[in-house]
Design a protein around this motif. Structure first.
Motif: not given
Length: 549
Positions: A426-445
């Motif tokens: 799980a990686a955390f970032a404000d990818y859309d630059n709107d001031g809150d934290v979004d999350i990317a989750v890599n899921n097995s298969a």
């Protein structure tokens, strides 16, 4: 805005629309924004151990355009073991308009090794993000050329073990980033161990206790004089051991003495807390109370994070563990000691029925305290045959901090939190630059999940971006304190944490109902302090290190 002790400051303003109560609402937007990645674990029924542990994700601004891109690790064919199709890692470039484009092949980072994780750090201090990839097999360091493309750097960090989580930090405080690489176990590909359910023909992935641990690696950066190459200083720095089976790695100054310490989450061996004494690291896990749980038992440590969860200014620790163990929350008492506060924090009950991997503290509602995200998924794909109360795919969890480091499971947190997948990194970032934290989750298969934070909130926020001059370019290791309405909120800039993943290096502070931070205090590695007075909220504030008198 009044400034004191500031070399130079730039401001990036982003609009924040606030409306309604602070309710969590995460939506999986991966498919609609062009992130169509599907992880391949390469499983063919023989249950080789690496198949069940990957993989991670990393946010980085690969082309320097101010928008964070997303790098996803893949598995595929295990060298020497399987005949599964080869799979490649992928980089999705953030176009800044809400959509992503896959470009890994074009920019030179479409690695086809059996991937595990990644970390991001500007190791050559040239102002762009470099990328380190851990594999089951030789690791890779990609140097960013500055134009969004990468070259394979021959820098002496291509350890050929079973690499897991890694992290950059300025261990020797010389102004550039060093690299720590966690390794897992010695897995014999020439004669893989076969494990079964009792005396049946049903195979299971083997218990890690059946394998010897591997030595981790600490690589010290030689700087420009060495051509930006690294030297293995694991033994000299007191980190040469095979007792641990590392899955989670994080640096942080837990004892508030100004240098970077190291915590390792180990699988079915005691966790390790290494205090940085300058010339060496000293293992203090048992003495500090962070190796075992409050019953004196080892746990299956997977992911890890370190942050001030209870608002007392000291960095606490959180570790994800196996199902029926519960995750573990270690509260920092100061003076080098921790208390297992898993039960009193509410985490014990909420985590017992899940198997946690990636994790991270985040302030999803911008109220100033840190909440928790945990990515869940079992390691046995046939667990239902062994434990009828368990499932392979599981939902992820958002735990809301209700004050003082006490957490409740926010079950109704939007459709993105209702997904049933086998989640890992799980990686955390404000990818859309709107001031809150979004999350990317890599899921097995399975398909990746990109959980956009669409939580409605009236709260304000302040983002801090550090630019080192004497110190490393991204200010990794710096501590930032924001004072708002008399309340002190503390964060550290770090690379690492979670599980196999890398995150946004910008710090986000929730200001609640206040639109102004009275003071921002930056303590750079080495002790120099800078102060910003009266910083307006709802913006990213770039603070450049002042190295003058």
């Amino acid at each position: 805005m009044m400034l004191r002790g500031i070399g130079s400051i730039a401001v990036l303003l982003y609009a924040l629309v606030t409306d309604g109560r602070a309710e969590a609402h995460f939506v999986d937007v991966a498919a609609r924004v062009g992130v169509d990645f599907v992880h391949a674990n390469g499983a063919q029924g023989k249950r080789y151990l690496p198949e069940t542990y990957g993989a991670g994700a990393a946010f980085l601004d690969s082309d320097g355009d101010g928008w964070l891109d997303l790098y996803l690790i893949n598995g595929g064919r295990i060298p020497g073991l399987s005949t599964a199709p080869i799979a490649a890692n992928e980089l999705y470039r953030n176009q800044g308009n809400g959509f992503f484009t896959p470009i890994a092949q074009q920019v030179g980072i479409a690695d086809t090794s059996y991937g595990m994780g990644a970390s991001v750090g500007d190791y050559d201090n040239d102002g762009d993000a470099d990328l380190y990839v851990t594999n089951f097999g030789p690791n890779l360091l990609y140097r960013n050329r500055g134009d969004g493309t990468f070259s394979d750097a021959s820098a002496g960090v291509d350890d050929a073990g079973w690499g897991t989580s890694s992290a950059f930090a300025d261990v020797d405080m010389d102004g550039d980033l060093d690299l720590y690489v966690g390794n897992y176990v010695e897995y014999p590909i020439d004669d893989p161990l076969v494990c079964r359910v009792g005396n049946s023909d049903e195979r299971l992935y083997c218990d890690p206790r059946k394998f010897a641990g591997q030595v981790d690696r600490l690589y010290i950066n030689g700087g420009a004089e060495s051509g930006w190459t690294f030297v293995d200083r694991t033994r000299e720095m007191g980190l040469d051991n095979t007792e641990g089976k590392e899955l989670g790695v994080i640096f942080g100054d837990y004892d508030d003495d100004g240098d970077i310490d190291l915590y390792l989450a180990n699988d079915m061996t005691p966790n390790m807390l290494f205090r940085n004494d300058g010339a060496r690291f000293v293992e203090t896990g048992l003495a500090s109370g962070t190796s075992l749980n409050d019953e004196g038992a080892m746990e299956a440590g997977m992911g890890v994070d370190m942050a001030d969860a209870d608002g007392d200014g000291r960095l606490d620790l959180f570790v994800t563990n196996f199902q029926w163990e519960s995750n573990t929350f270690y509260r920092n008492l100061g003076r080098g000691f921790f208390l297992d506060a898993t039960v009193s924090s509410g985490i014990h009950k909420t985590s017992m029925t899940y198997l946690g991997f990636g994790t991270g503290f985040l302030d999803f509602d911008s109220d100033g305290d840190l909440d928790l995200f945990v990515a869940n998924g079992h390691v046995y794909d046939n667990i239902e045959k062994v434990d009828h109360a368990s499932t392979y795919a599981q939902r992820n969890q958002l735990l809301e901090n209700i004050g003082g480091g006490r957490f409740v499971d926010k079950v109704d947190s939007g459709p993105g939190m209702e997904l049933l997948q086998v989640s890992r990194g799980a990686a955390f970032a404000d990818y859309d630059n709107d001031g809150d934290v979004d999350i990317a989750v890599n899921n097995s298969a399975d398909h990746v999940a990109l959980l956009r934070n669409d939580s409605d909130k009236e709260a304000h926020w302040l983002g801090i971006v550090l630019r080192g001059v004497k110190n490393n370019r991204d200010g990794v290791g710096a501590r930032v304190e924001v004072v708002v309405a008399g309340r002190r909120i503390t964060r550290e800039v770090r690379v690492g944490g979670s599980y196999l993943s890398a995150h946004d290096l910008r710090l986000l502070f929730g200001l609640g109902q206040e639109s102004l931070a009275e003071r921002v205090v930056v303590q750079w590695p080495g002790g120099a302090t800078q102060v910003v007075e009266n910083a307006l909220g709802n913006q990213y504030l770039i603070i450049e290190e002042n190295v003058g008198p």
